[in-house]
Enzyme design. Sequence first.
Site, PDB file in Angstrom:
ATOM      1  N   GLU A 179      -5.922   1.654  -0.096  1.00 39.79           N
ATOM      2  CA  GLU A 179      -5.472   0.775   0.988  1.00 39.79           C
ATOM      3  C   GLU A 179      -4.029   1.176   1.254  1.00 39.79           C
ATOM      4  O   GLU A 179      -3.093   0.581   0.749  1.00 39.79           O
ATOM      5  CB  GLU A 179      -5.592  -0.691   0.549  1.00 39.79           C
ATOM      6  CG  GLU A 179      -5.404  -1.678   1.693  1.00 39.79           C
ATOM      7  CD  GLU A 179      -3.948  -1.932   2.023  1.00 39.79           C
ATOM      8  OE1 GLU A 179      -3.476  -1.404   3.061  1.00 39.79           O
ATOM      9  OE2 GLU A 179      -3.272  -2.640   1.268  1.00 39.79           O
ATOM     10  N   GLU A 219       5.807   2.607   6.286  1.00 41.80           N
ATOM     11  CA  GLU A 219       5.748   2.364   4.842  1.00 41.80           C
ATOM     12  C   GLU A 219       4.359   2.605   4.275  1.00 41.80           C
ATOM     13  O   GLU A 219       3.950   1.999   3.289  1.00 41.80           O
ATOM     14  CB  GLU A 219       6.201   0.939   4.502  1.00 41.80           C
ATOM     15  CG  GLU A 219       7.706   0.761   4.563  1.00 41.80           C
ATOM     16  CD  GLU A 219       8.172  -0.539   3.937  1.00 41.80           C
ATOM     17  OE1 GLU A 219       7.349  -1.451   3.793  1.00 41.80           O
ATOM     18  OE2 GLU A 219       9.361  -0.630   3.595  1.00 41.80           O
TER      19      GLU A 219
END
Length: 480
Positions: A278, A287
């Site tokens: 994920e 990010e």
Amino acid sequence: MGVMLFGESYDCLPQGRLKSRADTPNWRLFSSAEDTFSHCKLVHQFNISNMIHKHALEFYGYIKLINFVRMKKPTAEYLNSLSSPLPWEEEEYLKPELEDDLLLQFDIEDLYASTNISEPNGLSDNTAILEQLKCTEHRAKLAETALARAQEDLQKMRQFAQDFVMNADVRSNSSSSSAIAELRDDEDGVYFSSYGHYGIHEEMLKVVLDVGCGTGILSMFAAKAGAKKVIAVDQSEIVYQAMDIIRLNNLEDTITLVKGRIEEVDLPVEKVDIIISEWMGYFLLFESMLDSVIYAKDKYLAEGGSVYPDICTISLVAIGDKNKHADRLAFWDDVYGFNMSCMKKAVIPEAVVEVVDPSTLISEASVVKRIDCHTTSIPDLEFSSDFTLTITENTVCTAVAGYFDIFFEKNCHNSVMFSTGPQCTKTHWKQTVFLLENPISVKTGEALRGKITVVKNRKDPRSLIITLSVNNTKQTYSLQ
């Protein structure tokens, strides 16, 4: 197995200093942790129970203390004199100094339970009772904090499972609510029902790598689905919570946890068959850990192996929201009678992550980037793309919003996807909004053309610099 006082080959001398066996014939081997602590208290005036109470040490703090003593060999006087900050607070002291150290297997709850409240530090009974109550209160607060953290992790697990897997029918918005309801009734049942769509069951007796495993939720799903072995990697301290979670679920024989960056650790296997992660961030790439997934793919994925999710797209859509534009920009033209319009220059370049009201969408969406995780490289993650937004009503365009979709396609009998778009079920990724300084008048059917450029911030590679050109007006935004 016996327990030495503060090390496998060291003992405490009367002065409280550690000395090797070779230096003295009088070293002692203790049969239990309790005997060790009793010896420390009676002979060397070092009370481990008082130390735990004094510094309010929870389990990991206790482990760090024991490893610190074994590594640094301090005197008892030094330990008794310590105050905050403690010298063993660094994470390096979580690593056992001795293999199979029985002191690290001791339950410090026993120390809390067995503390004699009538004698700590020679205090009066009333004072001692107050001290004990303070310790009990502190332990209660620690327990509350741990519970809150666990509840937060559980919520994150539920949210991720909902976003990452449950919305197989997200293309049909009417099915999203029922999917969420089923998740609450029977999370495991819904998950494994959806998991069958991947067609991974045929391949599950293989090795799976989970990059950035967090609490280990994906690793546990993979293990439950039949993976022969799962290697879960994460560089953050959450890996220690993942260890506890995996043990609680009796999956430690299948899942191996590795702490560190995937680019720096050594895995216990040469190749893996499946990589799961994920890794997605805001606007997909902010990010994100996709760089790390690409590294893992290039180094560890066996020929013919799969990365999930495997296809990702970034899309743009036009927004017409005069009220929000006024709230953020026109507001500065008159602030209690003062002109602060110069503030607009500071507000506009900041991309905003928020949930967009779908009623403010005024165009069809346009895909500006497609990523195939099996073939993409790190340089591909910086890109420029022309786009055309087909307007759907007569209004003004006040902003452009970006979102992403992810797909599970390779070796999947039924393609599964979910979207973070404003017309779909809300996710924690929300949408990324790029505000236009000057709204653009548009008409139904008009083609609003532009160009987007996305690059990494050289000063902070995990953040993004995004340049948007619309109707020959260029604006650069930061997402950080």
